[in-house]
Design a protein around this motif. Sequence first.
Motif, PDB file in Angstrom:
ATOM      1  N   VAL A 178       0.850  -1.204   0.000  1.00  0.00           N
ATOM      2  CA  VAL A 178       0.000   0.000   0.000  1.00  0.00           C
ATOM      3  C   VAL A 178       0.877   1.243   0.000  1.00  0.00           C
ATOM      4  O   VAL A 178       0.626   2.208  -0.734  1.00  0.00           O
ATOM      5  N   THR A 179       1.940   1.212   0.830  1.00  0.00           N
ATOM      6  CA  THR A 179       2.850   2.355   0.882  1.00  0.00           C
ATOM      7  C   THR A 179       3.447   2.637  -0.483  1.00  0.00           C
ATOM      8  O   THR A 179       3.515   3.791  -0.922  1.00  0.00           O
ATOM      9  N   ALA A 180       3.855   1.562  -1.158  1.00  0.00           N
ATOM     10  CA  ALA A 180       4.474   1.754  -2.476  1.00  0.00           C
ATOM     11  C   ALA A 180       3.495   2.409  -3.430  1.00  0.00           C
ATOM     12  O   ALA A 180       3.836   3.362  -4.141  1.00  0.00           O
ATOM     13  N   VAL A 181       2.228   1.919  -3.433  1.00  0.00           N
ATOM     14  CA  VAL A 181       1.231   2.507  -4.333  1.00  0.00           C
ATOM     15  C   VAL A 181       1.019   3.976  -3.998  1.00  0.00           C
ATOM     16  O   VAL A 181       1.007   4.844  -4.885  1.00  0.00           O
ATOM     17  N   LEU A 182       0.891   4.274  -2.693  1.00  0.00           N
ATOM     18  CA  LEU A 182       0.651   5.664  -2.287  1.00  0.00           C
ATOM     19  C   LEU A 182       1.794   6.575  -2.737  1.00  0.00           C
ATOM     20  O   LEU A 182       1.571   7.662  -3.267  1.00  0.00           O
ATOM     21  N   LEU A 183       3.026   6.091  -2.540  1.00  0.00           N
ATOM     22  CA  LEU A 183       4.174   6.928  -2.902  1.00  0.00           C
ATOM     23  C   LEU A 183       4.223   7.174  -4.398  1.00  0.00           C
ATOM     24  O   LEU A 183       4.467   8.292  -4.855  1.00  0.00           O
ATOM     25  N   ILE A 184       3.938   6.110  -5.177  1.00  0.00           N
ATOM     26  CA  ILE A 184       4.040   6.264  -6.635  1.00  0.00           C
ATOM     27  C   ILE A 184       2.942   7.191  -7.148  1.00  0.00           C
ATOM     28  O   ILE A 184       3.207   8.107  -7.938  1.00  0.00           O
ATOM     29  N   VAL A 185       1.707   6.980  -6.660  1.00  0.00           N
ATOM     30  CA  VAL A 185       0.621   7.854  -7.120  1.00  0.00           C
ATOM     31  C   VAL A 185       0.883   9.297  -6.673  1.00  0.00           C
ATOM     32  O   VAL A 185       0.670  10.250  -7.434  1.00  0.00           O
ATOM     33  N   GLY A 186       1.387   9.453  -5.439  1.00  0.00           N
ATOM     34  CA  GLY A 186       1.699  10.799  -4.953  1.00  0.00           C
ATOM     35  C   GLY A 186       2.750  11.471  -5.816  1.00  0.00           C
ATOM     36  O   GLY A 186       2.621  12.650  -6.183  1.00  0.00           O
ATOM     37  N   ALA A 187       3.769  10.722  -6.200  1.00  0.00           N
ATOM     38  CA  ALA A 187       4.816  11.284  -7.058  1.00  0.00           C
ATOM     39  C   ALA A 187       4.245  11.627  -8.426  1.00  0.00           C
ATOM     40  O   ALA A 187       4.575  12.661  -9.013  1.00  0.00           O
ATOM     41  N   LEU A 188       3.337  10.764  -8.956  1.00  0.00           N
ATOM     42  CA  LEU A 188       2.713  11.034 -10.248  1.00  0.00           C
ATOM     43  C   LEU A 188       1.920  12.332 -10.205  1.00  0.00           C
ATOM     44  O   LEU A 188       1.901  13.106 -11.169  1.00  0.00           O
ATOM     45  N   MET A 189       1.252  12.571  -9.045  1.00  0.00           N
ATOM     46  CA  MET A 189       0.472  13.804  -8.905  1.00  0.00           C
ATOM     47  C   MET A 189       1.381  15.024  -9.002  1.00  0.00           C
ATOM     48  O   MET A 189       1.055  16.013  -9.657  1.00  0.00           O
ATOM     49  N   SER A 190       2.533  14.960  -8.330  1.00  0.00           N
ATOM     50  CA  SER A 190       3.460  16.084  -8.406  1.00  0.00           C
ATOM     51  C   SER A 190       3.962  16.249  -9.829  1.00  0.00           C
ATOM     52  O   SER A 190       4.131  17.369 -10.325  1.00  0.00           O
ATOM     53  N   LEU A 191       4.176  15.118 -10.523  1.00  0.00           N
ATOM     54  CA  LEU A 191       4.597  15.179 -11.923  1.00  0.00           C
ATOM     55  C   LEU A 191       3.515  15.845 -12.765  1.00  0.00           C
ATOM     56  O   LEU A 191       3.800  16.689 -13.625  1.00  0.00           O
ATOM     57  N   GLY A 192       2.244  15.465 -12.481  1.00  0.00           N
ATOM     58  CA  GLY A 192       1.124  16.071 -13.210  1.00  0.00           C
ATOM     59  C   GLY A 192       1.099  17.579 -13.020  1.00  0.00           C
ATOM     60  O   GLY A 192       0.892  18.337 -13.970  1.00  0.00           O
ATOM     61  N   ALA A 193       1.352  18.023 -11.779  1.00  0.00           N
ATOM     62  CA  ALA A 193       1.382  19.465 -11.503  1.00  0.00           C
ATOM     63  C   ALA A 193       2.486  20.126 -12.313  1.00  0.00           C
ATOM     64  O   ALA A 193       2.298  21.197 -12.900  1.00  0.00           O
TER      65      ALA A 193
END
Lengths: 163, 188
Positions: free
Chosen positions: A15-30
């Motif tokens: 779960v942590t891995a998924v959260l970190l990756i999606v969170g990083a993707l969000m920053s990339l999207g920004a």
Amino acid sequence: MTPNATGADAVIDAVTAVLLIVGALMSLGAAIGLLRFPDLMSRMHAATKPQVLGLFLVLAAIGLQMREWWVWPILVVAWIFQLLTVPVSAHMVGRAGYRTKHLHPELLSTDELEAVVLRAAVKRDAEKAEGSDSAIPRTANGGNAGANRGSVGGPDGSRGPSA
Amino acid sequence: MSRKRTSFRTELPLLVWLVLVWGALWRDFSPGNLAFGALIAVVVARIFYLPPVELSGRFNVWRAIPFAAVFLGKVVAASFQVMYLAVFRGPSVSNAVVAVPLRSHSDLMVTATGHVISLIPGSLVVEVDRSTSTLYIHGLNVRNDVDTAKLRKEVQDAEASLIRIMGTNAELEALQAEGRTATRGVGP
């Protein structure tokens, strides 16, 4: 992360891995939004929303990995402050951007603020003209206001309803 | 100084919040630390005086929890939407500045609505007219009048939820009266 995790630990790590990756993707999207959007205010959308969610996901990942109850309150406080400050900063930048005309009017399908701004500007000019010289006849006032309306597009920086 | 002294009751939510932040920052919720935090909170609230936030005095927890869940869902939706627009639409995105008149005239409600609306899909507060309680909202990806109407309705719905959570009784009654006339109008 523990290398040979089993059971609950493995689930938490996943779960942590998924959260970190999606969170990083969000920053990339920004970041992509900041580069690709055409004007200041659409960029503010990119700067506010994905980043808030990205921070939330990364904080949640930290909370899951720390396994200490005392870390949760500080993470919650960090996110709440983010929620409180992001709209304010976005509003201040957006407002300053609108007033200094850092926007592309051709990209706006409607602009309901513009009419209000023009009305306020005309009214203020009329008041100013009346105050400075009351001898000027009414028609001259109207002409004056009309001329000023034409110059509102110029970089005088004085438009905007009085806040 | 001729400032009105804020009553303790009005200040209480602020003090509780300051004590919670103190505890969170020290990662220590022991009674001694919280008592010291409360002392500092009172001193801070006295020295760094700000105009008090006028709370309405009611707070509906049962409406607040679903609202928080929906809000979180909308933040997620907003983020993916902005990301999609950034990647696939980019420079050709079409926007609008929309005037949305709000029902409530209380500063707290206008502020709360502005905050919520800035965080959910495609909207950003550009200008606030406090005298008429109108928000001027910059909408992302608003192409035509249908989108404009949708954005306006979304903002007013957000305000309605906030009124149900923490609006004053008068605001709540006005909202319910409005809902009754609306359903009567639409009904068979």
